[in-house]
Design an enzyme around this catalytic site. Structure first.
Site, PDB file in Angstrom:
ATOM      1  N   GLU A  25      14.838  31.073  38.985  1.00  0.00           N
ATOM      2  CA  GLU A  25      14.500  31.996  39.389  1.00  0.00           C
ATOM      3  C   GLU A  25      14.348  33.751  38.655  1.00  0.00           C
ATOM      4  O   GLU A  25      14.013  33.120  37.356  1.00  0.00           O
ATOM      5  CB  GLU A  25      16.371  33.011  40.381  1.00  0.00           C
ATOM      6  CG  GLU A  25      17.311  32.680  38.800  1.00  0.00           C
ATOM      7  CD  GLU A  25      18.616  33.878  39.392  1.00  0.00           C
ATOM      8  OE1 GLU A  25      18.381  35.294  40.143  1.00  0.00           O
ATOM      9  OE2 GLU A  25      19.671  33.388  39.574  1.00  0.00           O
ATOM     10  N   LYS A  87      14.183  44.260  42.541  1.00  0.00           N
ATOM     11  CA  LYS A  87      15.519  42.754  43.348  1.00  0.00           C
ATOM     12  C   LYS A  87      15.347  42.542  44.422  1.00  0.00           C
ATOM     13  O   LYS A  87      15.423  43.122  45.347  1.00  0.00           O
ATOM     14  CB  LYS A  87      17.177  42.951  42.370  1.00  0.00           C
ATOM     15  CG  LYS A  87      17.611  42.224  43.395  1.00  0.00           C
ATOM     16  CD  LYS A  87      19.226  42.664  42.546  1.00  0.00           C
ATOM     17  CE  LYS A  87      20.398  41.711  43.364  1.00  0.00           C
ATOM     18  NZ  LYS A  87      21.469  42.602  43.443  1.00  0.00           N
ATOM     19  N   VAL A 107      19.358  34.149  43.560  1.00  0.00           N
ATOM     20  CA  VAL A 107      18.821  33.459  44.661  1.00  0.00           C
ATOM     21  C   VAL A 107      18.532  32.753  45.945  1.00  0.00           C
ATOM     22  O   VAL A 107      17.666  31.879  46.025  1.00  0.00           O
ATOM     23  CB  VAL A 107      20.734  32.914  43.903  1.00  0.00           C
ATOM     24  CG1 VAL A 107      20.747  32.031  44.689  1.00  0.00           C
ATOM     25  CG2 VAL A 107      20.975  32.574  42.871  1.00  0.00           C
ATOM     26  N   ASP A 139      31.125  43.919  50.691  1.00  0.00           N
ATOM     27  CA  ASP A 139      30.384  43.163  50.009  1.00  0.00           C
ATOM     28  C   ASP A 139      30.167  42.136  50.222  1.00  0.00           C
ATOM     29  O   ASP A 139      31.260  41.698  48.906  1.00  0.00           O
ATOM     30  CB  ASP A 139      30.001  44.484  48.771  1.00  0.00           C
ATOM     31  CG  ASP A 139      28.370  44.259  48.531  1.00  0.00           C
ATOM     32  OD1 ASP A 139      28.076  43.166  48.044  1.00  0.00           O
ATOM     33  OD2 ASP A 139      28.635  44.902  47.499  1.00  0.00           O
ATOM     34  N   SER A 141      27.265  38.762  49.610  1.00  0.00           N
ATOM     35  CA  SER A 141      25.735  38.741  48.612  1.00  0.00           C
ATOM     36  C   SER A 141      25.100  37.859  49.780  1.00  0.00           C
ATOM     37  O   SER A 141      25.729  36.410  50.435  1.00  0.00           O
ATOM     38  CB  SER A 141      25.755  37.360  47.731  1.00  0.00           C
ATOM     39  OG  SER A 141      24.354  37.253  47.986  1.00  0.00           O
ATOM     40  N   ALA A 142      24.055  38.181  50.157  1.00  0.00           N
ATOM     41  CA  ALA A 142      23.198  37.134  51.508  1.00  0.00           C
ATOM     42  C   ALA A 142      23.502  35.935  50.637  1.00  0.00           C
ATOM     43  O   ALA A 142      22.277  34.847  51.317  1.00  0.00           O
ATOM     44  CB  ALA A 142      21.724  38.562  51.171  1.00  0.00           C
ATOM     45  N   LYS A 160      30.522  34.110  38.020  1.00  0.00           N
ATOM     46  CA  LYS A 160      31.624  35.283  37.542  1.00  0.00           C
ATOM     47  C   LYS A 160      32.608  35.853  38.734  1.00  0.00           C
ATOM     48  O   LYS A 160      32.270  35.760  39.792  1.00  0.00           O
ATOM     49  CB  LYS A 160      31.095  36.030  37.130  1.00  0.00           C
ATOM     50  CG  LYS A 160      30.179  35.600  36.132  1.00  0.00           C
ATOM     51  CD  LYS A 160      29.341  37.427  35.290  1.00  0.00           C
ATOM     52  CE  LYS A 160      27.690  36.566  34.428  1.00  0.00           C
ATOM     53  NZ  LYS A 160      26.358  37.246  35.488  1.00  0.00           N
TER      54      LYS A 160
HETATM   55  N1  PSU Z   1      25.190  36.503  39.493  1.00  0.00           N
HETATM   56  C1  PSU Z   1      25.865  36.149  38.106  1.00  0.00           C
HETATM   57  N2  PSU Z   1      24.110  36.732  37.221  1.00  0.00           N
HETATM   58  C2  PSU Z   1      23.093  36.829  38.057  1.00  0.00           C
HETATM   59  C3  PSU Z   1      23.525  37.509  39.466  1.00  0.00           C
HETATM   60  C4  PSU Z   1      24.183  37.075  40.134  1.00  0.00           C
HETATM   61  O1  PSU Z   1      26.193  36.324  37.612  1.00  0.00           O
HETATM   62  O2  PSU Z   1      21.888  37.408  37.510  1.00  0.00           O
HETATM   63  C5  PSU Z   1      21.868  37.564  40.175  1.00  0.00           C
HETATM   64  C6  PSU Z   1      21.148  36.579  40.981  1.00  0.00           C
HETATM   65  O3  PSU Z   1      19.880  36.841  41.195  1.00  0.00           O
HETATM   66  C7  PSU Z   1      21.713  36.393  42.163  1.00  0.00           C
HETATM   67  C8  PSU Z   1      22.140  38.077  42.668  1.00  0.00           C
HETATM   68  O4  PSU Z   1      20.966  35.769  43.368  1.00  0.00           O
HETATM   69  O5  PSU Z   1      22.418  38.229  41.588  1.00  0.00           O
HETATM   70  C9  PSU Z   1      23.130  38.567  43.591  1.00  0.00           C
HETATM   71  O6  PSU Z   1      22.325  39.459  44.021  1.00  0.00           O
HETATM   72  P1  PSU Z   1      23.581  40.082  45.405  1.00  0.00           P
HETATM   73  O7  PSU Z   1      25.401  40.337  44.548  1.00  0.00           O
HETATM   74  O8  PSU Z   1      23.438  42.043  45.191  1.00  0.00           O
HETATM   75  O9  PSU Z   1      23.586  39.651  46.082  1.00  0.00           O
HETATM   76 MN    MN Z   2      25.950  43.352  47.671  1.00  0.00          MN
END
Ligand code: PSU
Ligand code: MN
Length: 306
Positions: A25, A87, A107, A139, A141-142, A160
């Site tokens: 990625e 992003k 991802v 919230d 994640s997608a 994390k």
């Molecule tokens: N978590 C990590 N490191 C990262 C990301 C998430 O520990 O770099 C990045 C990845 O690209 C992941 C994205 O797909 O953040 C998720 O963002 P969101 O929570 O906004 O969906």
């Molecule tokens: Mn989100």
């Protein structure tokens, strides 16, 4: 959509010949680490994949094209431009492509583009998931929705604990996504090897990972598979140091009212700021570790094609 896809000739040849390819990625490059460590790491990750017998395909959106396989110059460009690169999650694709813009793939979008190109294994650091407090913020994640529908194996170091790991596992269970621990029965928490949560199954070799994923494909089951590979012991961080930083980051985000796509980058940057070089070092090492496992697994998966 393939009209917008641009596969590098090296990746195209490898795929045609049935050789192993590993997707990578680009959000981790533009948003995950500071310059120049981000570019250095991205190139080291590619080299690690080559050293272990596979072809790397760094994925990004450049001037409106979905790229499977970036050149070193493109990686340098994405790293230098850093957070000025959008992003890019699933919802961002129409605008980015229609406006010939650049995008750092998460991802989610890396899985999408990998699947379009015919790449089945993807190595990263951590995935997005269900955020703490999601019962009121919603919230989620997608990344979890993409794992539910796109047939790519994602090899990560767990998630994390900026996230609610328990709810993240529940969501993946609902969506039918296998969560496989590599040589562990416990979900790793990115910087540390332990979370207290169990994975579905412990696999002990790249052969076994490939066999399970191949079986999933043959069953005709849509969706991905999540492999969680714990950070090597010698690079893992003290639990109290990392948890204290994460708690502080989550609380500051709450006070500042940060939400939406800004939340994850804010938390990641804050944790990094609070833990200094220690967390960056751990981050680099776990990504290299995942790249190695992904290359070995892609090699095993390629043996099924014959
Ligand atoms: N978590 C990590 N490191 C990262 C990301 C998430 O520990 O770099 C990045 C990845 O690209 C992941 C994205 O797909 O953040 C998720 O963002 P969101 O929570 O906004 O969906
Ligand atoms: Mn989100």
């Amino acid at each position: 959509m393939n009209h917008y896809l641009s596969i590098s000739s090296e990746v195209q040849t490898a795929l045609r010949e049935g050789r192993p390819v590993v997707a990578l990625e680009s959000t981790i490059i533009s948003h995950g680490m500071p310059y120049p460590q981000n570019v250095e790491t991205a190139l080291r990750v590619e080299q690690t994949i080559r050293d272990n017998g596979a072809v790397p395909a760094t994925i990004a959106i450049i001037k409106g094209k979905l790229k499977a396989g970036c050149t070193n110059n493109e990686i340098e460009y994405l790293g230098k431009k850093g957070t000025l690169v959008t992003k890019a999650s699933r919802r961002d694709l129409p605008v980015l492509i229609a406006t010939n813009a650049d995008g750092a793939t998460t991802v989610t979008t890396t899985m999408m583009i990998a699947a379009m190109a015919g790449i089945r294994v993807f190595a990263t650091g951590g995935i997005g998931g269900v955020h703490r407090g999601a019962t009121s913020t919603m919230d989620i994640s997608a990344d979890l929705e993409e794992l539910a529908q796109t047939q790519v194996m994602v090899i990560c170091a767990g998630a994390k604990s900026i996230l609610d790991l328990g709810l993240t596992l529940e969501y993946l269970e609902t969506k039918g996504v296998p969560v496989i621990g590599y040589q562990t029965g416990e979900l790793p928490a990115f910087y540390t090897r332990h979370s207290g949560f169990s994975v579905d199954y412990q696999a002990n070799s790249p052969e076994e990972l490939a066999h399970i994923f191949q079986t999933k494909i043959q069953l005709g089951l849509k969706g991905g598979m999540l492999v969680t590979n714990p950070i090597p012991e010698q690079y893992s961080m003290p639990v109290d140091v990392i948890n204290q930083a994460i708690d502080q980051a989550v609380s500051e985000a709450g006070q500042l009212g940060i939400h939406g796509k800004q939340l994850t980058p804010f938390l990641l940057a804050k944790v990094k700021e609070l833990t200094g070089g220690l967390s960056l070092d751990a981050n680099i090492q776990l990504v290299l570790n995942n790249a190695r496992l992904a290359a070995l697994t892609a090699k095993q998966l390629a043996t099924y094609k014959a």
